[in-house]
Design an enzyme around this catalytic site. Structure first.
Site, short mmCIF file in Angstrom:
data_model
loop_
_atom_site.label_atom_id
_atom_site.label_comp_id
_atom_site.label_asym_id
_atom_site.label_seq_id
_atom_site.Cartn_x
_atom_site.Cartn_y
_atom_site.Cartn_z
N LYS A 179 0.87 -1.18 0.00
CA LYS A 179 0.00 0.00 0.00
C LYS A 179 0.90 1.23 0.00
O LYS A 179 1.93 1.26 0.69
CB LYS A 179 -0.88 -0.03 1.25
CG LYS A 179 -1.91 1.10 1.32
CD LYS A 179 -2.78 0.96 2.58
CE LYS A 179 -3.89 2.00 2.62
NZ LYS A 179 -4.74 1.89 3.82
N SER B 217 -9.82 1.76 2.77
CA SER B 217 -8.94 2.57 1.96
C SER B 217 -7.89 1.76 1.19
O SER B 217 -7.36 2.24 0.19
CB SER B 217 -8.22 3.57 2.85
OG SER B 217 -7.31 2.92 3.72
N SER C 194 -10.08 -0.68 6.83
CA SER C 194 -9.45 -0.47 5.52
C SER C 194 -8.72 -1.68 4.93
O SER C 194 -8.31 -1.63 3.78
CB SER C 194 -8.47 0.70 5.59
OG SER C 194 -9.17 1.91 5.65
#
Lengths: 488, 95
Positions: free
Chosen positions: A80, A155, A179
């Site tokens: 990420k 997210s 997330s």
């Protein structure tokens, strides 16, 4: 060498590397080719680091040849874009950090590198991890590999989309309010948020420091166990890192399910849960019963206040953390500032997107004089009540089960008009962050061609139990083996 | 609880966010909608409840006051929009 390397598990890939069925370089090339072929459409990655990946792969091949390879040597993965990666652009999906090249590695990145993984690139996400649909990314939303008109979740949406599209068998993510678990549920993956403090937060761009935790995505609990073993552990650089030994999570998968008590909180099956999603989760609960677990009806009376509590605590911490972005030391700077205040205000006004600005303003407001007690202090007290609900429940049960999300993936753009409608979808996930508990989402059904996730929550540091319970389910079912067409 | 455009202007100023005047009513409506949702917290009885700042019941660790690594000033300042001679440059603060 097979064309279907992207359908193999991490253990199978590692076996193939040891057997010299293919080299780590060939493995990396296979996944890089898939990224090139499909990511124009999926938008899972912000940066693809092809050259660095091939360098990593050559090092992995040398370790394999020298006999020093571990379980993850040569296994490709994506990070990420919230994890700092030395020498590689780290944007947090924000215009603010569009040109930011990280000067050091996050501890989680360094540990995985040490374990021999091959990083293919940096995954798309909601800006500063604020969002549940990946639509707040400065680089455009990731698309769901199961249906490109739909969200991949957020997210950590790019991480989920990358694994679900077969771009990598593993991806890192972070989970502040769901997330990792929510995008895992929406893309048919197994995703884990460990206990607060289990993985180091050093080098992760901070959003809400009392809630943030690094986690991961994989296709199965077994693959996740391998990854967590490499990520977890005490880090002196993180003042809230837990001083707890890291168990052998792979060995813990053998924990028997028989005799385990699983709580089903009635509040997680109340109004607002899509009927077909609820039916899929109840079918999984029935499966657990057949596998020998005892299912117990429980109540978490204050859990209904999780979303309002979270949307005070998280923005308050965010407004404080994001004060560091000032246009002076790094990040975006506005042109021709009139004075220092103008430099700060315009750099931040231009560098942050709307959702980030909304949350900073909410945070500044609830912390401001006259409102602190009514909002922030009250939220911290309700947080205590929510944590106490879980503590009471875990005195009686070993795990808690429920849905991860109220519905399967919705269409891109569907919930953009009012931020609150999107916030309310976090209803089942945020409580684990507030209480600091480990929680996992695993696929347990399909509704109209879209994956549905079940969520398992455990007491602090019970990651091994969560993974074992998921593994037992995955040995008996094949929902985790379903693949989107693009990943076949 | 709802906010009007003037209150949003004030919060934006406190948070050092330049917001266009035309955007103020839009933010006012969005932030009010969030605060209305958050107002459910007022319904909870929290009398005598300790506020929870942190999920782990742990003591704050202390470390030895010793140098463990040296910051690489040049590498860090290479990231700055404007730096010179070891200093970060900003608009003149003192006339």
């Amino acid at each position: 060498m097979t064309n279907a390397l992207h359908t193999l598990s991490v253990s199978e890939l590692a076996q193939g590397l040891r057997d010299k069925s293919y080299s780590a370089v060939e493995l990396a090339e296979h996944f890089l080719a898939r990224i090139k072929a499909h990511d124009g459409h999926i938008n899972a990655l912000i940066t693809c680091t092809e050259n660095e990946a091939l360098d990593d792969a050559r090092r992995a091949d040398a370790a394999l040849a020298a006999g020093t390879a571990g379980a993850l040597t040569g296994i490709p993965l994506v990070h990420k874009d919230i994890f700092l990666t030395e020498g590689v652009r780290t944007t947090c999906a924000s215009r603010m950090l569009d040109n930011f090249v990280a000067p050091f590695d996050a501890t989680v990145v360094a540990k995985l590198k040490q374990a021999g993984v091959v990083s293919l690139g940096k995954a798309n996400m909601d800006e500063f991890a604020m969002g549940s649909s990946n639509e707040t990314s400065y680089y455009g939303a990731s698309r769901n590999p199961w249906d490109a008109e739909r969200i991949a979740g957020g997210s950590s949406g790019g991480s989920a989309a990358a694994v679900a599209a077969g771009f990598a068998p593993l991806a890192t993510g972070t989970d502040t309010g769901g997330s990792v678990r929510q995008p895992a549920a929406l893309t048919g993956l197994t995703g884990l948020k460990p206990t607060y403090g289990r993985c180091s937060r050093w080098g992760i761009v901070a959003f809400a420091s009392s809630l943030d935790q690094a986690g991961g995505f994989a296709r199965s609990a077994e693959d996740l166990a391998l990854m967590l073993g490499a990520m977890a552990g005490f880090d002196p650089k993180d003042s809230t890192s837990a001083q707890q030994d890291v168990p052998d999570y792979l060995a813990e998968l053998a924990q028997p399910l028989a005799g385990i008590k699983i709580g089903r909180p009635r509040e997680f099956f109340a109004a607002g849960l899509d009927a077909a999603t609820g039916a899929a989760v109840d079918a999984a609960i029935e499966q657990y019963r057949q596998l020998g677990a005892e299912i117990v009806d429980i109540s978490l009376p204050n859990v209904g206040l999780s979303v309002p509590t979270y949307y005070v605590v998280a923005p308050a911490e965010a407004s404080s953390n994001l004060a560091r972005f000032d246009g002076v030391r790094y990040g975006h700077r506005a042109d021709s500032p009139a004075d220092l205040k103008d430099l700060y205000s315009r750099s931040r006004g231009e560098g942050f997107g709307r959702e980030v600005q909304r949350r900073i303003m909410i945070g500044a407001y609830v912390l401001s004089h006259g409102y602190y007690d009514a909002y922030y202090l009250q939220a911290q007290k309700v947080r205590q009540l929510i944590a106490a609900d879980f503590e009471r429940a875990f005195a009686d049960v070993d795990l808690i089960i429920g849905p991860t999300t109220p519905t399967p993936a919705y269409k891109l753009g569907e919930k953009n008009n009012d931020p609150v409608t999107m916030y309310l979808d976090d209803i089942y996930t945020v409580s684990a962050n507030l209480a600091g508990l480990p929680a996992l989402s695993a696929p347990c059904g399909m509704v109209e061609g879209l994956p549905v996730g079940m969520q398992l929550i455990g007491p602090q540091f019970a990651e091994g139990r969560l993974l074992a319970a998921t593994h037992a389910y995955q040995q008996a079912t094949d929902w985790h083996l379903q693949r989107a067409e693009v990943a076949q | 609880m709802s906010l009007d455009a003037d209150q949003v202007r004030r919060v934006a100023e406190l948070a050092r966010l330049a917001v266009d005047d035309a955007e103020l009513p839009v933010y006012a409506q969005e932030l009010s909608s969030i605060l209305n949702m958050v107002d459910q917290l007022q319904s909870a009885n929290t009398e005598g409840v300790e506020p929870m700042a942190h999920p782990l019941n742990m003591v704050q660790r202390l470390r030895a006051d010793a140098v463990t690594e040296k910051p690489d000033r040049e590498a860090f300042q290479a990231l700055a929009p404007q730096a010179e001679g070891g200093h970060y440059l900003v608009p003149r603060v003192i006339e």
